[in-house]
Design a protein around this motif. Structure first.
Motif, PDB file in Angstrom:
ATOM      1  N   ASP A   1      61.784  25.730 -92.946  1.00 43.67           N
ATOM      2  CA  ASP A   1      60.902  24.627 -92.568  1.00 43.67           C
ATOM      3  C   ASP A   1      60.475  24.739 -91.106  1.00 43.67           C
ATOM      4  O   ASP A   1      59.320  24.455 -90.766  1.00 43.67           O
ATOM      5  CB  ASP A   1      61.589  23.289 -92.813  1.00 43.67           C
ATOM      6  CG  ASP A   1      61.715  22.963 -94.299  1.00 43.67           C
ATOM      7  OD1 ASP A   1      60.898  23.455 -95.088  1.00 43.67           O
ATOM      8  OD2 ASP A   1      62.627  22.199 -94.652  1.00 43.67           O
TER       9      ASP A   1
ATOM     10  N   TYR B   1      57.859  27.318 -90.807  1.00 47.02           N
ATOM     11  CA  TYR B   1      56.575  26.763 -91.234  1.00 47.02           C
ATOM     12  C   TYR B   1      55.915  25.969 -90.114  1.00 47.02           C
ATOM     13  O   TYR B   1      54.694  25.969 -89.985  1.00 47.02           O
ATOM     14  CB  TYR B   1      56.747  25.892 -92.471  1.00 47.02           C
ATOM     15  CG  TYR B   1      56.970  26.648 -93.764  1.00 47.02           C
ATOM     16  CD1 TYR B   1      56.782  28.028 -93.865  1.00 47.02           C
ATOM     17  CD2 TYR B   1      57.364  25.981 -94.908  1.00 47.02           C
ATOM     18  CE1 TYR B   1      56.980  28.709 -95.047  1.00 47.02           C
ATOM     19  CE2 TYR B   1      57.565  26.654 -96.111  1.00 47.02           C
ATOM     20  CZ  TYR B   1      57.363  28.012 -96.167  1.00 47.02           C
ATOM     21  OH  TYR B   1      57.552  28.682 -97.346  1.00 47.02           O
TER      22      TYR B   1
ATOM     23  N   CYS C   1      54.392  28.615 -87.710  1.00 43.88           N
ATOM     24  CA  CYS C   1      53.171  29.300 -88.156  1.00 43.88           C
ATOM     25  C   CYS C   1      52.019  28.343 -88.436  1.00 43.88           C
ATOM     26  O   CYS C   1      50.915  28.783 -88.739  1.00 43.88           O
ATOM     27  CB  CYS C   1      53.455  30.170 -89.376  1.00 43.88           C
ATOM     28  SG  CYS C   1      53.631  29.290 -90.927  1.00 43.88           S
TER      29      CYS C   1
ATOM     30  N   ARG D   1      51.961  25.892 -90.828  1.00 42.38           N
ATOM     31  CA  ARG D   1      51.942  25.352 -92.189  1.00 42.38           C
ATOM     32  C   ARG D   1      52.359  23.885 -92.197  1.00 42.38           C
ATOM     33  O   ARG D   1      51.833  23.091 -92.962  1.00 42.38           O
ATOM     34  CB  ARG D   1      52.848  26.174 -93.085  1.00 42.38           C
ATOM     35  CG  ARG D   1      52.721  25.820 -94.545  1.00 42.38           C
ATOM     36  CD  ARG D   1      53.471  26.782 -95.420  1.00 42.38           C
ATOM     37  NE  ARG D   1      52.798  28.073 -95.383  1.00 42.38           N
ATOM     38  CZ  ARG D   1      53.288  29.163 -95.933  1.00 42.38           C
ATOM     39  NH1 ARG D   1      54.449  29.148 -96.539  1.00 42.38           N
ATOM     40  NH2 ARG D   1      52.638  30.302 -95.866  1.00 42.38           N
ATOM     41  N   TYR D   2      53.346  23.523 -91.359  1.00 44.02           N
ATOM     42  CA  TYR D   2      53.766  22.136 -91.173  1.00 44.02           C
ATOM     43  C   TYR D   2      53.434  21.736 -89.741  1.00 44.02           C
ATOM     44  O   TYR D   2      53.515  22.553 -88.832  1.00 44.02           O
ATOM     45  CB  TYR D   2      55.273  21.961 -91.337  1.00 44.02           C
ATOM     46  CG  TYR D   2      55.864  22.179 -92.698  1.00 44.02           C
ATOM     47  CD1 TYR D   2      55.099  22.354 -93.830  1.00 44.02           C
ATOM     48  CD2 TYR D   2      57.243  22.202 -92.846  1.00 44.02           C
ATOM     49  CE1 TYR D   2      55.684  22.554 -95.071  1.00 44.02           C
ATOM     50  CE2 TYR D   2      57.836  22.391 -94.077  1.00 44.02           C
ATOM     51  CZ  TYR D   2      57.052  22.569 -95.193  1.00 44.02           C
ATOM     52  OH  TYR D   2      57.639  22.759 -96.399  1.00 44.02           O
TER      53      TYR D   2
END
Length: 79
Positions: free
Chosen positions: A12, A15, A18, A20-21
């Motif tokens: 997580d 993420y 990068c 993504r979150y």
């Protein structure tokens, strides 16, 4: 306010790194759950809260992009 968890704190946090979150928070973690994620988020330019290493069995983590860090902290004040 919605959230998603993969079941792996390090994933997580990757993420977040990068993009993504936007952010991630969780409590009652162990240091080995987040060690790799800490490095990945910081190297990507993300923000991670200060961690109290004296009590390593109940670590609380907040990781996010710099843009939303203060907003995320306000949203999870009861965390």
């Amino acid at each position: 306010f919605s959230y998603r968890k993969s079941g792996s704190a390090a994933l997580d946090m990757a993420y977040v790194a990068c993009g993504r979150y936007d952010g991630y928070f969780q409590k009652n973690l162990n240091l080995w759950d987040i060690a790799a994620g800490l490095i990945i988020v910081k190297e990507a330019g993300g923000v991670v809260n200060e961690i109290n290493l004296e009590n390593q069995k109940v670590i609380e983590i907040i990781a996010s992009t710099p843009d939303i860090n203060s907003k995320l902290i306000k949203k999870i004040t009861n965390f």
